[in-house]
Scaffold this motif. Structure first.
Motif, PDB file in Angstrom:
ATOM      1  N   TRP A 117       0.843  -1.184   0.000  1.00  0.00           N
ATOM      2  CA  TRP A 117       0.000   0.000   0.000  1.00  0.00           C
ATOM      3  C   TRP A 117       0.885   1.242   0.000  1.00  0.00           C
ATOM      4  O   TRP A 117       2.103   1.152   0.155  1.00  0.00           O
ATOM      5  CB  TRP A 117      -0.894   0.021   1.246  1.00  0.00           C
ATOM      6  N   LYS A 118       0.264   2.385  -0.116  1.00  0.00           N
ATOM      7  CA  LYS A 118       1.022   3.629  -0.085  1.00  0.00           C
ATOM      8  C   LYS A 118       1.363   4.003   1.356  1.00  0.00           C
ATOM      9  O   LYS A 118       0.701   3.569   2.306  1.00  0.00           O
ATOM     10  CB  LYS A 118       0.229   4.752  -0.749  1.00  0.00           C
ATOM     11  N   SER A 119       2.372   4.820   1.523  1.00  0.00           N
ATOM     12  CA  SER A 119       2.733   5.333   2.841  1.00  0.00           C
ATOM     13  C   SER A 119       1.631   6.252   3.365  1.00  0.00           C
ATOM     14  O   SER A 119       0.964   6.951   2.595  1.00  0.00           O
ATOM     15  CB  SER A 119       4.049   6.110   2.762  1.00  0.00           C
ATOM     16  N   VAL A 120       1.446   6.236   4.692  1.00  0.00           N
ATOM     17  CA  VAL A 120       0.467   7.141   5.300  1.00  0.00           C
ATOM     18  C   VAL A 120       1.177   8.193   6.159  1.00  0.00           C
ATOM     19  O   VAL A 120       0.613   8.720   7.107  1.00  0.00           O
ATOM     20  CB  VAL A 120      -0.568   6.364   6.148  1.00  0.00           C
ATOM     21  N   LYS A 121       2.412   8.499   5.778  1.00  0.00           N
ATOM     22  CA  LYS A 121       3.198   9.480   6.532  1.00  0.00           C
ATOM     23  C   LYS A 121       2.484  10.828   6.617  1.00  0.00           C
ATOM     24  O   LYS A 121       2.521  11.503   7.659  1.00  0.00           O
ATOM     25  CB  LYS A 121       4.561   9.658   5.859  1.00  0.00           C
ATOM     26  N   ASN A 122       1.827  11.236   5.538  1.00  0.00           N
ATOM     27  CA  ASN A 122       1.136  12.532   5.560  1.00  0.00           C
ATOM     28  C   ASN A 122      -0.007  12.537   6.572  1.00  0.00           C
ATOM     29  O   ASN A 122      -0.269  13.552   7.228  1.00  0.00           O
ATOM     30  CB  ASN A 122       0.608  12.890   4.171  1.00  0.00           C
ATOM     31  N   TYR A 123      -0.692  11.398   6.735  1.00  0.00           N
ATOM     32  CA  TYR A 123      -1.747  11.308   7.749  1.00  0.00           C
ATOM     33  C   TYR A 123      -1.131  11.272   9.151  1.00  0.00           C
ATOM     34  O   TYR A 123      -1.646  11.894  10.083  1.00  0.00           O
ATOM     35  CB  TYR A 123      -2.597  10.060   7.533  1.00  0.00           C
ATOM     36  N   TRP A 124      -0.052  10.534   9.300  1.00  0.00           N
ATOM     37  CA  TRP A 124       0.611  10.423  10.596  1.00  0.00           C
ATOM     38  C   TRP A 124       1.043  11.788  11.116  1.00  0.00           C
ATOM     39  O   TRP A 124       0.914  12.075  12.319  1.00  0.00           O
ATOM     40  CB  TRP A 124       1.810   9.494  10.497  1.00  0.00           C
ATOM     41  N   ASP A 125       1.524  12.642  10.247  1.00  0.00           N
ATOM     42  CA  ASP A 125       1.984  13.961  10.672  1.00  0.00           C
ATOM     43  C   ASP A 125       0.872  14.762  11.339  1.00  0.00           C
ATOM     44  O   ASP A 125       1.141  15.651  12.162  1.00  0.00           O
ATOM     45  CB  ASP A 125       2.539  14.742   9.474  1.00  0.00           C
ATOM     46  N   GLU A 126      -0.379  14.453  11.005  1.00  0.00           N
ATOM     47  CA  GLU A 126      -1.514  15.109  11.663  1.00  0.00           C
ATOM     48  C   GLU A 126      -1.985  14.316  12.876  1.00  0.00           C
ATOM     49  O   GLU A 126      -2.199  14.872  13.957  1.00  0.00           O
ATOM     50  CB  GLU A 126      -2.663  15.275  10.664  1.00  0.00           C
ATOM     51  N   TYR A 127      -2.112  13.006  12.742  1.00  0.00           N
ATOM     52  CA  TYR A 127      -2.640  12.177  13.831  1.00  0.00           C
ATOM     53  C   TYR A 127      -1.727  12.168  15.054  1.00  0.00           C
ATOM     54  O   TYR A 127      -2.195  12.089  16.187  1.00  0.00           O
ATOM     55  CB  TYR A 127      -2.860  10.741  13.345  1.00  0.00           C
ATOM     56  N   LYS A 128      -0.427  12.242  14.850  1.00  0.00           N
ATOM     57  CA  LYS A 128       0.495  12.144  15.985  1.00  0.00           C
ATOM     58  C   LYS A 128       0.364  13.323  16.939  1.00  0.00           C
ATOM     59  O   LYS A 128       0.745  13.237  18.109  1.00  0.00           O
ATOM     60  CB  LYS A 128       1.933  12.027  15.488  1.00  0.00           C
ATOM     61  N   LYS A 129      -0.197  14.437  16.460  1.00  0.00           N
ATOM     62  CA  LYS A 129      -0.358  15.629  17.292  1.00  0.00           C
ATOM     63  C   LYS A 129      -1.661  15.611  18.086  1.00  0.00           C
ATOM     64  O   LYS A 129      -1.854  16.429  18.988  1.00  0.00           O
ATOM     65  CB  LYS A 129      -0.316  16.880  16.417  1.00  0.00           C
ATOM     66  N   ARG A 130      -2.549  14.699  17.755  1.00  0.00           N
ATOM     67  CA  ARG A 130      -3.826  14.621  18.473  1.00  0.00           C
ATOM     68  C   ARG A 130      -3.608  14.118  19.895  1.00  0.00           C
ATOM     69  O   ARG A 130      -2.726  13.299  20.143  1.00  0.00           O
ATOM     70  CB  ARG A 130      -4.781  13.661  17.759  1.00  0.00           C
ATOM     71  N   ASN A 131      -4.448  14.574  20.811  1.00  0.00           N
ATOM     72  CA  ASN A 131      -4.410  14.026  22.161  1.00  0.00           C
ATOM     73  C   ASN A 131      -5.146  12.691  22.178  1.00  0.00           C
ATOM     74  O   ASN A 131      -6.148  12.511  21.472  1.00  0.00           O
ATOM     75  CB  ASN A 131      -5.032  14.995  23.156  1.00  0.00           C
ATOM     76  N   ILE A 132      -4.666  11.765  22.984  1.00  0.00           N
ATOM     77  CA  ILE A 132      -5.139  10.382  22.892  1.00  0.00           C
ATOM     78  C   ILE A 132      -6.614  10.217  23.253  1.00  0.00           C
ATOM     79  O   ILE A 132      -7.302   9.356  22.690  1.00  0.00           O
ATOM     80  CB  ILE A 132      -4.276   9.433  23.749  1.00  0.00           C
ATOM     81  N   VAL A 133      -7.119  11.025  24.181  1.00  0.00           N
ATOM     82  CA  VAL A 133      -8.529  10.906  24.575  1.00  0.00           C
ATOM     83  C   VAL A 133      -9.389  11.881  23.778  1.00  0.00           C
ATOM     84  O   VAL A 133     -10.249  11.479  22.989  1.00  0.00           O
ATOM     85  CB  VAL A 133      -8.719  11.136  26.089  1.00  0.00           C
ATOM     86  N   SER A 134      -9.157  13.166  23.962  1.00  0.00           N
ATOM     87  CA  SER A 134     -10.016  14.172  23.329  1.00  0.00           C
ATOM     88  C   SER A 134      -9.875  14.202  21.814  1.00  0.00           C
ATOM     89  O   SER A 134     -10.844  14.480  21.100  1.00  0.00           O
ATOM     90  CB  SER A 134      -9.701  15.558  23.899  1.00  0.00           C
ATOM     91  N   GLY A 135      -8.685  13.888  21.311  1.00  0.00           N
ATOM     92  CA  GLY A 135      -8.454  13.994  19.872  1.00  0.00           C
ATOM     93  C   GLY A 135      -8.534  12.694  19.114  1.00  0.00           C
ATOM     94  O   GLY A 135      -8.532  12.691  17.875  1.00  0.00           O
ATOM     95  N   PHE A 136      -8.619  11.582  19.848  1.00  0.00           N
ATOM     96  CA  PHE A 136      -8.685  10.290  19.150  1.00  0.00           C
ATOM     97  C   PHE A 136      -9.850   9.445  19.653  1.00  0.00           C
ATOM     98  O   PHE A 136     -10.808   9.209  18.930  1.00  0.00           O
ATOM     99  CB  PHE A 136      -7.368   9.528  19.290  1.00  0.00           C
ATOM    100  N   LEU A 137      -9.791   8.987  20.900  1.00  0.00           N
ATOM    101  CA  LEU A 137     -10.846   8.098  21.395  1.00  0.00           C
ATOM    102  C   LEU A 137     -12.221   8.756  21.355  1.00  0.00           C
ATOM    103  O   LEU A 137     -13.229   8.087  21.100  1.00  0.00           O
ATOM    104  CB  LEU A 137     -10.534   7.653  22.826  1.00  0.00           C
ATOM    105  N   LYS A 138     -12.273  10.065  21.595  1.00  0.00           N
ATOM    106  CA  LYS A 138     -13.563  10.758  21.638  1.00  0.00           C
ATOM    107  C   LYS A 138     -13.851  11.577  20.382  1.00  0.00           C
ATOM    108  O   LYS A 138     -14.808  12.358  20.374  1.00  0.00           O
ATOM    109  CB  LYS A 138     -13.624  11.663  22.870  1.00  0.00           C
ATOM    110  N   ASP A 139     -13.078  11.389  19.355  1.00  0.00           N
ATOM    111  CA  ASP A 139     -13.308  12.123  18.113  1.00  0.00           C
ATOM    112  C   ASP A 139     -14.500  11.509  17.376  1.00  0.00           C
ATOM    113  O   ASP A 139     -14.406  10.410  16.822  1.00  0.00           O
ATOM    114  CB  ASP A 139     -12.057  12.073  17.237  1.00  0.00           C
ATOM    115  N   LYS A 140     -15.631  12.202  17.388  1.00  0.00           N
ATOM    116  CA  LYS A 140     -16.850  11.671  16.776  1.00  0.00           C
ATOM    117  C   LYS A 140     -16.707  11.511  15.266  1.00  0.00           C
ATOM    118  O   LYS A 140     -17.269  10.582  14.678  1.00  0.00           O
ATOM    119  CB  LYS A 140     -18.035  12.579  17.102  1.00  0.00           C
TER     120      LYS A 140
END
Length: 332
Positions: A117-140
């Motif tokens: 598959w293609k690299s998802v580095k461009n997505y990672w650069d955004e996701y890695k800055k999210r907070n684990i609860v408010s920005g990921f687990l609770k992201d509707k």
């Protein structure tokens, strides 16, 4: 085998409005159904129907807050998890502090070299800055895109051919039996599960051997409109990354709120009583309480449950057991 003739009346303007005039019931079947129902009415006999959503696809020992007698640590664990999620405070750290840059580099290599598959580095650069609860687990929005829940559904618990024990993705929310006491131990096994180990599975086309990443499906914008067309195109590697982040956060959370030996001990007890014995417990309830039913309808049933019911239970001798021919073993 118990045979029941059922007469179905379709209300005009309801489901019948979807049937064209060329669709008519077989007159012999319709007449036999009418006579059968009249005989039941004359005899004062009522049709006994049981329905039960057994939620076989749900294999999470922490799905419900249960009554756990004899161990106060269970309630403390559940309260602490709730507190972590509802009021994380300074524990709501960036994703990259849990699923690290090194982990992502290893994952991206697997995605491109093994998955092709293609690299998802461009997505990672955004996701890695999210907070684990408010920005990921609770992201509707993430939930609506199914980027974490879809790969979890498909790879959480995989029923394999010639084995009563399923194979589970290394995560907190299933009956995986390995050690989750550290992120390093979890990550080693997660990669092995997702990209290395082939599994023999029963499918509608017979027994097939696949590595879990090969089971993943494209998440289509047509069905989940919140996912962008670009995310749809990249959804196979993107959902794999999101699944890895999701599992890493869960392992981190559990080891943060409780000593590993405590929460893993509780989890093993729950798994043994609620998950591993779910099929025999379910069959036992059906056989003891609902065996006199004329019709039993079950929803969210695993293919392995159907096979066991047909071959190793009283139900197989007393009932005709019918299941969809299009049942998807990968999503089960």
């Amino acid at each position: 085998r118990r045979q029941v003739t059922v007469c179905v009346l379709v209300l005009k303007g309801g489901a019948g409005s979807f049937l064209e005039k060329t669709v008519t019931p077989d007159p012999v079947v319709a007449e036999n159904a009418r006579k059968g129902m009249l005989s039941m009415v004359t005899a004062g006999r009522k049709l006994a129907v049981t329905t039960w959503n057994i939620a076989a696809i749900n294999n999470n020992p922490f799905e419900y807050w249960i009554t756990y007698k004899g161990d106060p640590q269970y309630e403390k664990l559940m309260v602490d998890v709730e507190q972590f999620l509802e009021n994380p405070g300074d524990k709501d750290v960036p994703v990259s502090q849990v699923f690290t840059e090194e982990m992502f580099a290893q994952l991206d290599k697997q995605l491109t070299e093994v998955g092709k598959w293609k690299s998802v580095k461009n997505y990672w650069d955004e996701y890695k800055k999210r907070n684990i609860v408010s920005g990921f687990l609770k992201d509707k929005l993430l939930g609506k895109k199914r980027l974490a829940s879809m790969p979890d559904r498909i790879t959480n618990t995989i029923n394999v051919d010639s084995s009563d024990e399923p194979v589970c993705r290394p995560t907190v929310i299933n009956q995986y039996g390995g050690d989750l006491s550290t992120l390093d131990k979890w990550w080693t096994e997660w990669q092995r599960f997702m990209f290395v180990t082939p599994l023999k599975m029963k499918t509608k086309d017979g027994v097939e051997e696949k590595i879990p990443y090969q089971l993943l499906k494209t998440i289509k914008n047509a069905k989940y409109p919140m996912i962008t067309l670009q995310e749809e195109e990249d959804s196979l590697p993107l959902q794999t990354m999101c699944a890895a982040i999701f599992d890493a956060i869960l392992v981190h959370m559990m080891n943060t709120v409780s000593p590993p030996e405590t929460w893993q001990g509780i989890r093993r007890t729950l798994v043994e009583n609620l998950n591993r014995k779910k099929t025999p417990h379910t069959l036992d309830i059906l056989e003891r309480v609902y065996i006199e039913s004329d019709i039993i309808t079950l929803q969210e049933v695993a293919s392995s449950f159907i096979e066991t019911a047909k071959t190793n239970s009283k139900l197989g001798n007393l009932f005709h057991i019918a299941a969809p021919t299009s049942m998807d073993g990968a999503r089960d």
